[in-house]
Design a protein around this motif. Sequence first.
Motif, PDB file in Angstrom:
ATOM      1  N   PHE A 137       5.562   4.156 -17.650  1.00  0.00           N
ATOM      2  CA  PHE A 137       5.034   2.822 -17.929  1.00  0.00           C
ATOM      3  C   PHE A 137       5.721   1.773 -17.074  1.00  0.00           C
ATOM      4  N   LEU A 138       7.040   1.886 -16.911  1.00  0.00           N
ATOM      5  CA  LEU A 138       7.788   0.925 -16.107  1.00  0.00           C
ATOM      6  C   LEU A 138       7.300   0.930 -14.667  1.00  0.00           C
ATOM      7  N   LEU A 139       7.153   2.108 -14.107  1.00  0.00           N
ATOM      8  CA  LEU A 139       6.687   2.244 -12.733  1.00  0.00           C
ATOM      9  C   LEU A 139       5.302   1.626 -12.554  1.00  0.00           C
ATOM     10  N   ASN A 140       4.392   1.920 -13.469  1.00  0.00           N
ATOM     11  CA  ASN A 140       3.028   1.391 -13.348  1.00  0.00           C
ATOM     12  C   ASN A 140       2.968  -0.112 -13.582  1.00  0.00           C
ATOM     13  N   ALA A 141       3.747  -0.629 -14.517  1.00  0.00           N
ATOM     14  CA  ALA A 141       3.751  -2.077 -14.754  1.00  0.00           C
ATOM     15  C   ALA A 141       4.308  -2.818 -13.539  1.00  0.00           C
ATOM     16  N   LEU A 142       5.406  -2.311 -12.977  1.00  0.00           N
ATOM     17  CA  LEU A 142       5.966  -2.951 -11.781  1.00  0.00           C
ATOM     18  C   LEU A 142       4.989  -2.897 -10.610  1.00  0.00           C
ATOM     19  N   LEU A 143       4.346  -1.764 -10.437  1.00  0.00           N
ATOM     20  CA  LEU A 143       3.362  -1.627  -9.363  1.00  0.00           C
ATOM     21  C   LEU A 143       2.221  -2.627  -9.538  1.00  0.00           C
ATOM     22  N   ASN A 144       1.722  -2.759 -10.742  1.00  0.00           N
ATOM     23  CA  ASN A 144       0.602  -3.669 -10.968  1.00  0.00           C
ATOM     24  C   ASN A 144       1.003  -5.132 -10.849  1.00  0.00           C
ATOM     25  N   ILE A 145       2.220  -5.463 -11.219  1.00  0.00           N
ATOM     26  CA  ILE A 145       2.695  -6.833 -10.985  1.00  0.00           C
ATOM     27  C   ILE A 145       2.789  -7.080  -9.480  1.00  0.00           C
ATOM     28  N   SER A 202       0.829  -1.203   0.000  1.00  0.00           N
ATOM     29  CA  SER A 202       0.000   0.000   0.000  1.00  0.00           C
ATOM     30  C   SER A 202       0.868   1.258   0.000  1.00  0.00           C
ATOM     31  N   GLU A 203       2.026   1.209   0.659  1.00  0.00           N
ATOM     32  CA  GLU A 203       2.927   2.360   0.641  1.00  0.00           C
ATOM     33  C   GLU A 203       3.512   2.557  -0.754  1.00  0.00           C
ATOM     34  N   VAL A 204       3.741   1.477  -1.467  1.00  0.00           N
ATOM     35  CA  VAL A 204       4.227   1.566  -2.842  1.00  0.00           C
ATOM     36  C   VAL A 204       3.176   2.239  -3.710  1.00  0.00           C
ATOM     37  N   VAL A 205       1.919   1.926  -3.476  1.00  0.00           N
ATOM     38  CA  VAL A 205       0.831   2.549  -4.227  1.00  0.00           C
ATOM     39  C   VAL A 205       0.796   4.048  -3.961  1.00  0.00           C
ATOM     40  N   LEU A 206       0.958   4.443  -2.715  1.00  0.00           N
ATOM     41  CA  LEU A 206       0.964   5.857  -2.364  1.00  0.00           C
ATOM     42  C   LEU A 206       2.135   6.583  -3.038  1.00  0.00           C
ATOM     43  N   ALA A 207       3.306   5.973  -3.007  1.00  0.00           N
ATOM     44  CA  ALA A 207       4.484   6.575  -3.642  1.00  0.00           C
ATOM     45  C   ALA A 207       4.291   6.679  -5.160  1.00  0.00           C
ATOM     46  N   THR A 208       3.711   5.658  -5.756  1.00  0.00           N
ATOM     47  CA  THR A 208       3.474   5.676  -7.195  1.00  0.00           C
ATOM     48  C   THR A 208       2.458   6.753  -7.563  1.00  0.00           C
ATOM     49  N   GLY A 209       1.456   6.940  -6.730  1.00  0.00           N
ATOM     50  CA  GLY A 209       0.496   8.013  -6.966  1.00  0.00           C
ATOM     51  C   GLY A 209       1.178   9.370  -6.989  1.00  0.00           C
ATOM     52  N   CYS A 210       2.094   9.578  -6.050  1.00  0.00           N
ATOM     53  CA  CYS A 210       2.842  10.847  -6.017  1.00  0.00           C
ATOM     54  C   CYS A 210       3.706  11.000  -7.269  1.00  0.00           C
ATOM     55  N   VAL A 211       4.373   9.935  -7.682  1.00  0.00           N
ATOM     56  CA  VAL A 211       5.214   9.991  -8.884  1.00  0.00           C
ATOM     57  C   VAL A 211       4.359  10.235 -10.126  1.00  0.00           C
ATOM     58  N   TYR A 265       1.097  -7.678 -17.920  1.00  0.00           N
ATOM     59  CA  TYR A 265       1.957  -6.659 -17.315  1.00  0.00           C
ATOM     60  C   TYR A 265       3.430  -6.898 -17.642  1.00  0.00           C
ATOM     61  N   SER A 266       3.813  -8.146 -17.856  1.00  0.00           N
ATOM     62  CA  SER A 266       5.184  -8.427 -18.302  1.00  0.00           C
ATOM     63  C   SER A 266       5.414  -7.870 -19.706  1.00  0.00           C
ATOM     64  N   LEU A 267       4.424  -8.005 -20.577  1.00  0.00           N
ATOM     65  CA  LEU A 267       4.523  -7.379 -21.899  1.00  0.00           C
ATOM     66  C   LEU A 267       4.642  -5.866 -21.769  1.00  0.00           C
ATOM     67  N   CYS A 268       3.887  -5.307 -20.844  1.00  0.00           N
ATOM     68  CA  CYS A 268       3.976  -3.854 -20.595  1.00  0.00           C
ATOM     69  C   CYS A 268       5.373  -3.468 -20.120  1.00  0.00           C
ATOM     70  N   LEU A 269       6.011  -4.336 -19.320  1.00  0.00           N
ATOM     71  CA  LEU A 269       7.394  -4.079 -18.887  1.00  0.00           C
ATOM     72  C   LEU A 269       8.338  -4.009 -20.080  1.00  0.00           C
ATOM     73  N   PHE A 270       8.189  -4.943 -21.028  1.00  0.00           N
ATOM     74  CA  PHE A 270       9.041  -4.935 -22.212  1.00  0.00           C
ATOM     75  C   PHE A 270       8.835  -3.666 -23.035  1.00  0.00           C
ATOM     76  N   ILE A 271       7.607  -3.225 -23.148  1.00  0.00           N
ATOM     77  CA  ILE A 271       7.323  -1.982 -23.876  1.00  0.00           C
ATOM     78  C   ILE A 271       7.993  -0.807 -23.165  1.00  0.00           C
ATOM     79  N   ALA A 272       7.891  -0.758 -21.846  1.00  0.00           N
ATOM     80  CA  ALA A 272       8.497   0.335 -21.074  1.00  0.00           C
ATOM     81  C   ALA A 272      10.011   0.345 -21.243  1.00  0.00           C
ATOM     82  N   ILE A 273      10.627  -0.815 -21.149  1.00  0.00           N
ATOM     83  CA  ILE A 273      12.078  -0.901 -21.310  1.00  0.00           C
ATOM     84  C   ILE A 273      12.482  -0.502 -22.727  1.00  0.00           C
ATOM     85  N   GLY A 274      11.667  -0.888 -23.711  1.00  0.00           N
ATOM     86  CA  GLY A 274      11.937  -0.482 -25.094  1.00  0.00           C
ATOM     87  C   GLY A 274      11.907   1.026 -25.265  1.00  0.00           C
TER      88      GLY A 274
END
Length: 182
Positions: A103-111, A67-76, A132-141
Motif C-alpha cells: 500500500f505504501l509503495l502504491n500510494a507514494l507512486l500515485n502521489i 515513468s521509470e518509477v512506474v516500471l519499478a513499481t510494476g515489478c515490485v 492518497y495521503s489517507l492511503c499513506l497513513f493506512i499503509a504506515i499503520g
Amino acid sequence: MRKLGSYRNIQLIVGILYIMLSLFAMKYVQDTTVLYIQIFGVFSMIKGFFEMINYRNIKKRMNNGSSEVVLATGCVDILIGANLIIFVHWKFETLMFIFGLWFLLNALLNIYTSSVFKEISVTLWRIIIIVYSLCLFIAIGLILQIPKEFFSYKSMIGSYFLLFGLVKIITSIINKKDIHQV
C-alpha cells in the motif's frame, strides 16, 4: 464511439475491482485462509502487469522520470503478488506488514504521478492528493502494526482498497482527455 480498450475504461474496471476487493477484505481478511491471500496476490500481479503494459503510454505523458518509477513499481507488485501466492502460511502480522509495504509503495507512486491530473482540474488533483495521503497513513499503520490498538486490520485494508477504487472510478469518469496515470 469510444474504444473499449481506452485507458478510461481500463481505469474504471480497475476501480470496480478495487471496490470489490475492499468488500472482500472487510468481510474475510481475518480468516487468513490460503484462497483469500492468493486472491490478493493475483490482484497484485495483475496490477503489476497493467503498470508494465502501460509503461510506454505513461512515459509519453511524463517528463520528470516518473515513468521509470512506474516500471519499478510494476515489478515490485508482481514480486509481492508472487510472494502472497507462494508463501501463504506466513504469520498474520507478517502478511499485514507485506500489505502495508504494498500500500505504501502504491500510494507514494500515485502521489508522485498524480500531477498529470492538474491538466484536468486542480480541484480534482487536490482531492486525489488528500485521498492518497489517507492511503499513506493506512499503509504506515499496517507497517507499524498500529491497528491492534486503534483500528482493525479488516477496516484498514478494506478502507484502503475502497479509497483507491473510488479515486480510480472518479478519475476514469472525469478523465475526458484519456490521460494515463497509474
